[in-house]
Design an enzyme around this catalytic site. Structure first.
Site, PDB file in Angstrom:
ATOM      1  N   LYS A  19       0.822  -1.204   0.000  1.00 58.22           N
ATOM      2  CA  LYS A  19       0.000   0.000   0.000  1.00 58.22           C
ATOM      3  C   LYS A  19       0.862   1.262   0.000  1.00 58.22           C
ATOM      4  O   LYS A  19       0.584   2.217  -0.738  1.00 58.22           O
ATOM      5  CB  LYS A  19      -0.951   0.010   1.203  1.00 58.22           C
ATOM      6  CG  LYS A  19      -1.930   1.182   1.166  1.00 58.22           C
ATOM      7  CD  LYS A  19      -3.103   0.999   2.104  1.00 58.22           C
ATOM      8  CE  LYS A  19      -2.742   1.195   3.540  1.00 58.22           C
ATOM      9  NZ  LYS A  19      -3.929   1.456   4.385  1.00 58.22           N
ATOM     10  N   SER A  20       1.913   1.285   0.801  1.00 65.10           N
ATOM     11  CA  SER A  20       2.778   2.461   0.858  1.00 65.10           C
ATOM     12  C   SER A  20       3.379   2.770  -0.512  1.00 65.10           C
ATOM     13  O   SER A  20       3.386   3.918  -0.967  1.00 65.10           O
ATOM     14  CB  SER A  20       3.908   2.240   1.866  1.00 65.10           C
ATOM     15  OG  SER A  20       3.412   2.130   3.174  1.00 65.10           O
ATOM     16  N   ARG A  24       2.668   5.989  -3.392  1.00 63.93           N
ATOM     17  CA  ARG A  24       3.805   6.780  -3.866  1.00 63.93           C
ATOM     18  C   ARG A  24       3.993   6.642  -5.379  1.00 63.93           C
ATOM     19  O   ARG A  24       4.374   7.610  -6.047  1.00 63.93           O
ATOM     20  CB  ARG A  24       5.065   6.357  -3.109  1.00 63.93           C
ATOM     21  CG  ARG A  24       5.058   6.827  -1.636  1.00 63.93           C
ATOM     22  CD  ARG A  24       6.011   6.016  -0.779  1.00 63.93           C
ATOM     23  NE  ARG A  24       6.171   6.559   0.557  1.00 63.93           N
ATOM     24  CZ  ARG A  24       5.313   6.374   1.559  1.00 63.93           C
ATOM     25  NH1 ARG A  24       4.199   5.674   1.363  1.00 63.93           N
ATOM     26  NH2 ARG A  24       5.551   6.890   2.764  1.00 63.93           N
ATOM     27  N   GLY A  92      -5.291   7.750   5.126  1.00 68.75           N
ATOM     28  CA  GLY A  92      -4.456   8.711   5.829  1.00 68.75           C
ATOM     29  C   GLY A  92      -3.143   8.977   5.118  1.00 68.75           C
ATOM     30  O   GLY A  92      -2.681  10.119   5.027  1.00 68.75           O
ATOM     31  N   ARG A 120      -8.573  12.019  12.480  1.00 70.33           N
ATOM     32  CA  ARG A 120      -7.126  11.827  12.602  1.00 70.33           C
ATOM     33  C   ARG A 120      -6.381  13.148  12.401  1.00 70.33           C
ATOM     34  O   ARG A 120      -6.689  13.911  11.493  1.00 70.33           O
ATOM     35  CB  ARG A 120      -6.660  10.769  11.612  1.00 70.33           C
ATOM     36  CG  ARG A 120      -7.286   9.420  11.913  1.00 70.33           C
ATOM     37  CD  ARG A 120      -7.136   8.442  10.785  1.00 70.33           C
ATOM     38  NE  ARG A 120      -5.746   8.053  10.583  1.00 70.33           N
ATOM     39  CZ  ARG A 120      -5.362   7.255   9.591  1.00 70.33           C
ATOM     40  NH1 ARG A 120      -6.239   6.799   8.730  1.00 70.33           N
ATOM     41  NH2 ARG A 120      -4.089   6.930   9.460  1.00 70.33           N
ATOM     42  N   GLN A 167       5.293   9.257   6.901  1.00 71.16           N
ATOM     43  CA  GLN A 167       4.333  10.104   6.194  1.00 71.16           C
ATOM     44  C   GLN A 167       4.767  11.571   6.224  1.00 71.16           C
ATOM     45  O   GLN A 167       4.724  12.258   5.200  1.00 71.16           O
ATOM     46  CB  GLN A 167       2.943   9.940   6.797  1.00 71.16           C
ATOM     47  CG  GLN A 167       2.338   8.565   6.571  1.00 71.16           C
ATOM     48  CD  GLN A 167       0.956   8.431   7.200  1.00 71.16           C
ATOM     49  OE1 GLN A 167       0.450   9.356   7.831  1.00 71.16           O
ATOM     50  NE2 GLN A 167       0.354   7.276   7.025  1.00 71.16           N
ATOM     51  N   ASP A 317       2.247  -0.782  11.868  1.00 75.01           N
ATOM     52  CA  ASP A 317       0.940  -1.307  11.480  1.00 75.01           C
ATOM     53  C   ASP A 317       0.738  -2.759  11.909  1.00 75.01           C
ATOM     54  O   ASP A 317      -0.387  -3.273  11.832  1.00 75.01           O
ATOM     55  CB  ASP A 317       0.750  -1.209   9.970  1.00 75.01           C
ATOM     56  CG  ASP A 317       0.564   0.226   9.513  1.00 75.01           C
ATOM     57  OD1 ASP A 317      -0.011   1.018  10.282  1.00 75.01           O
ATOM     58  OD2 ASP A 317       0.998   0.558   8.402  1.00 75.01           O
ATOM     59  N   LYS A 344      -4.126   6.143  14.833  1.00 74.74           N
ATOM     60  CA  LYS A 344      -4.335   5.448  13.567  1.00 74.74           C
ATOM     61  C   LYS A 344      -5.829   5.505  13.216  1.00 74.74           C
ATOM     62  O   LYS A 344      -6.567   6.346  13.719  1.00 74.74           O
ATOM     63  CB  LYS A 344      -3.822   4.014  13.667  1.00 74.74           C
ATOM     64  CG  LYS A 344      -2.303   3.916  13.736  1.00 74.74           C
ATOM     65  CD  LYS A 344      -1.679   4.288  12.401  1.00 74.74           C
ATOM     66  CE  LYS A 344      -0.183   4.090  12.376  1.00 74.74           C
ATOM     67  NZ  LYS A 344       0.379   4.391  11.036  1.00 74.74           N
TER      68      LYS A 344
END
Length: 438
Positions: A19-20, A24, A92, A120, A167, A317, A344
């Site tokens: 996902k990260s 990106r 997020g 958040r 982040q 996570d 989170k």
């Protein structure tokens, strides 16, 4: 959704893309000149929200097939002003990194999200971005909905992160792409470096040095990004759930293929190895500059450990699912440095403690720590038989469904729909291994 204890899990699987990296890849594709081809993109709701935002900012974004996408970028500092609010749903990472993209040029945008994302805090990102020259207006505490007007002339800054956060680091580096001079981020602890790796692949000059006061990440600006192909490996944060399931369901043997094992993301694997898990990494290789391996997991006894706080950035996570593994271990597992879990998708520290207690596991909870008293050495297993409130948090939902597969009685999660934000097909994949999920 309810998870019921049953027979061993067995088989070979692949989990969705990281996902990260998926977030990106879309963002750098939007900032690059030319066409970026992406393979293995995670097509969960969070990443699709980012894809929609990049299109609203003027990039050409097209799905070509399963996990295959193309992005035709506009170049650094040349994004279009969006006509409508950018809706990030529950994403997020997408929202925080996008603030960095917009901060680099004088356009106006409004970011909105779902009920969970709107709770958040964004202040940790907006405060340093304001130093670069962006302007913000938001609800109390820097929460969404949030309006931003990017910098007329972005300024390079040197910023020490008060808390290790990939982040915040990434948002500052993205904003710094359009600044004249060197943008520097100083990390107290090294965090995942996908942004640095990918920026280099797209042509930016990024240097990293470990110094006495922390890790210094420096970006030379202004930068020109050129489109580059991106292959996204399987997400280790998603692999964590079938991995732990295979370790705690008696008799199980599972292979998870093509998982990214960047050393700044593998804290969970280090913890499981210390717990004595039947876990091996095989077929190690490099893929698009990122280390990749297949994970082989076999059920067996686990023992309690002490997890040091400095490991948190490499596995933030994964703490809920590690706590589930600890419930099946022999003895006491102590987890420290968990303050980030409070902010989170939900208060994950409190949700994990409540869920374990409801399933018959003794826990102690502090402001930034959790102690789990495992049942492994007693010959028992967690009682289960509970209904868990996931609080719209996909990782809490998945963690307790995994617990239910090896507990004495079924475990029900009140709402499993948020799982699609990061792991579409989670239930079907586990059923394919033999899990009883309905």
């Amino acid at each position: 959704m309810t998870a019921r204890p049953g027979g061993p899990l067995a088989g070979r699987i692949a989990v969705p893309g990281d996902k990260s990296m998926s977030h990106r890849a879309l963002m750098l594709g939007a900032l690059a000149e030319g066409e970026t081809r992406i393979e293995g993109l995670l097509e969960g709701e969070d990443v699709l929200s980012t894809a929609g935002a990049m299109a609203a900012l003027g990039a050409e974004v097209e799905r070509l097939g399963d996990g295959r996408w193309r992005v035709v970028g506009r170049g650094v500092g040349r994004l279009a002003e969006p006509a409508q609010p950018l809706d990030f749903g529950n994403a997020g990472t997408g929202a925080r990194l996008c603030l960095g993209l917009i901060a680099q040029q004088p356009i106006f945008a409004v970011l909105v999200g779902d009920a969970s994302l709107s709770r958040r805090p964004m202040g940790r990102v907006t405060e340093p971005l304001a130093r670069i020259g962006a302007h913000f207006l938001s609800r109390a505490g820097g929460r969404l909905p949030l309006a931003i007007r990017g910098a007329e002339q972005p300024q390079p800054i040197s910023y020490r992160l008060p808390v290790a956060s990939a982040q915040v680091k990434s948002a500052l580096l993205l904003a710094g792409l359009a600044a004249e001079g060197t943008t520097e981020v100083i990390e107290p602890e090294a965090t995942r470096d996908h942004t640095e790796n990918m920026l280099r692949a797209f042509g930016a000059t990024v240097t990293v040095s470990d110094e006495a006061d922390g890790r210094h990440v420096r970006l030379a600006g202004p930068a020109r990004l050129t489109a580059a192909p991106v292959t996204v490996p399987g997400d280790i944060s998603s692999a964590a759930f079938p991995l732990v399931a295979a370790l705690v369901v008696p008799g199980s043997s599972v292979v998870i293929e093509n998982v990214g094992v960047n050393p700044l993301r593998t804290g969970l694997l280090d913890c499981l190895a210390e717990m004595g898990a039947g876990l091996r990494l095989v077929n190690r290789r490099d893929q698009a500059g990122e280390p990749v391996a297949d994970l082989v997991a076999e059920a067996g006894p686990l023992k309690g450990i002490v997890v040091p706080p400095e490991r948190a950035p490499s596995m933030i996570d994964e703490y809920p699912i590690l706590a589930v593994a600890a419930a099946f271990a022999e003895g006491r597992t102590e987890l420290r440095g968990l303050g980030e879990l409070r902010v989170k998708e939900s208060d994950r520290l409190a949700a994990t403690a409540r869920g374990l207690a409801a399933c018959g596991v003794a826990v102690e909870e502090g402001e930034d720590w959790l102690v789990v008293h495992g049942l492994g050495g007693s010959g028992r297993r967690p009682a289960g038989g509970a209904r868990i409130e996931a609080n719209l948090d996909h990782r809490i939902a998945m963690a307790f469904l995994v617990l239910g597969l090896a507990a004495a009685a079924p475990v029900e999660v009140d709402d499993a729909s948020p799982i699609d934000t990061s792991f579409p097909g989670f239930a079907a994949l586990l059923r394919g291994l033999g899990a009883d999920l309905a």
